[in-house]
Scaffold this motif. Structure first.
Motif, mmCIF file in Angstrom:
data_model
loop_
_atom_site.group_PDB
_atom_site.id
_atom_site.type_symbol
_atom_site.label_atom_id
_atom_site.label_comp_id
_atom_site.label_asym_id
_atom_site.label_seq_id
_atom_site.Cartn_x
_atom_site.Cartn_y
_atom_site.Cartn_z
ATOM 1 N N LYS A 33 0.824 -1.213 0.000
ATOM 2 C CA LYS A 33 0.000 0.000 0.000
ATOM 3 C C LYS A 33 0.859 1.265 0.000
ATOM 4 O O LYS A 33 0.601 2.219 0.732
ATOM 5 N N LYS A 105 2.991 -3.085 7.490
ATOM 6 C CA LYS A 105 1.532 -3.232 7.350
ATOM 7 C C LYS A 105 0.819 -2.683 8.591
ATOM 8 O O LYS A 105 -0.205 -2.016 8.480
ATOM 9 N N SER A 106 1.372 -2.940 9.764
ATOM 10 C CA SER A 106 0.731 -2.482 11.007
ATOM 11 C C SER A 106 0.753 -0.961 11.130
ATOM 12 O O SER A 106 -0.017 -0.398 11.909
ATOM 13 N N THR A 109 -3.111 2.725 7.893
ATOM 14 C CA THR A 109 -4.405 3.024 8.500
ATOM 15 C C THR A 109 -5.204 1.727 8.595
ATOM 16 O O THR A 109 -4.958 0.773 7.853
ATOM 17 N N LYS A 110 -6.166 1.714 9.496
ATOM 18 C CA LYS A 110 -7.022 0.520 9.646
ATOM 19 C C LYS A 110 -7.712 0.188 8.327
ATOM 20 O O LYS A 110 -7.857 -0.982 7.968
ATOM 21 N N LYS A 111 -8.132 1.217 7.606
ATOM 22 C CA LYS A 111 -8.798 1.002 6.322
ATOM 23 C C LYS A 111 -7.871 0.263 5.353
ATOM 24 O O LYS A 111 -8.280 -0.717 4.717
ATOM 25 N N GLN A 113 -5.177 -1.499 6.129
ATOM 26 C CA GLN A 113 -4.909 -2.837 6.666
ATOM 27 C C GLN A 113 -6.041 -3.790 6.309
ATOM 28 O O GLN A 113 -5.792 -4.935 5.916
ATOM 29 N N ASN A 114 -7.268 -3.317 6.423
ATOM 30 C CA ASN A 114 -8.418 -4.156 6.079
ATOM 31 C C ASN A 114 -8.432 -4.501 4.592
ATOM 32 O O ASN A 114 -8.795 -5.612 4.212
ATOM 33 N N GLU A 115 -8.029 -3.543 3.744
ATOM 34 C CA GLU A 115 -7.935 -3.819 2.311
ATOM 35 C C GLU A 115 -6.918 -4.923 2.038
ATOM 36 O O GLU A 115 -7.161 -5.828 1.256
ATOM 37 N N ASP A 117 -5.891 -7.206 4.187
ATOM 38 C CA ASP A 117 -6.409 -8.444 4.758
ATOM 39 C C ASP A 117 -7.455 -9.093 3.854
ATOM 40 O O ASP A 117 -7.615 -10.307 3.868
ATOM 41 N N GLY A 118 -8.133 -8.290 3.063
ATOM 42 C CA GLY A 118 -9.158 -8.805 2.163
ATOM 43 C C GLY A 118 -8.614 -9.383 0.870
ATOM 44 O O GLY A 118 -9.371 -9.929 0.060
#
Length: 119
Positions: A33, A105-106, A109-111, A113-115, A117-118
């Motif tokens: 990212k 990765k950590s 942003t949470k957004k 990170q979620n992308e 993870d998906g």
């Protein structure tokens, strides 16, 4: 794994990873990212990988291993350069690469990170 092609394939297999060449064709930069977690380059007739690490780990690794030095052209508090193919690093380099990826990765942003993870 001891060659650049194998390492590139592995690093690109990590979710959300991409490869770019911002420093020229001989320096491979791997990002998740948009944030760099690994760099593969060549200097002093050796291939190396720059990886992000927790500052305490940077100090430990550079003191304990001859083939691991503070990050070449990087913030020496947060990055290490690891010689690729050095017998001392067998089995360890993959773990360091994974740690670098997870650390970067950590920091996303949470957004984002979620992308990742998906994927």
């Amino acid at each position: 794994m001891d060659d650049i092609k194998q390492w590139s394939k592995y690093l690109l297999s990590l979710p959300g990873s991409d490869l770019s060449y911002p420093f020229g064709p001989d320096t491979l930069v791997f990002k998740v990212k948009g944030k760099m977690f690994a760099l593969i380059g060549h200097r002093n007739d050796k291939d190396f990988m720059n990886l992000k690490a927790i500052p305490d780990n940077v100090l430990f690794l550079t003191e304990q291993y001859e083939s691991i030095t503070p990050g070449y052209h990087m913030n020496k508090k947060h990055w290490v350069s690891v010689e690729i193919g050095h017998s001392e690093n067998d089995g360890m380099l993959k773990g360091l690469a994974d740690d670098s990826y997870l650390l970067v990765k950590s920091s996303l942003t949470k957004k984002l990170q979620n992308e990742v993870d998906g994927l």
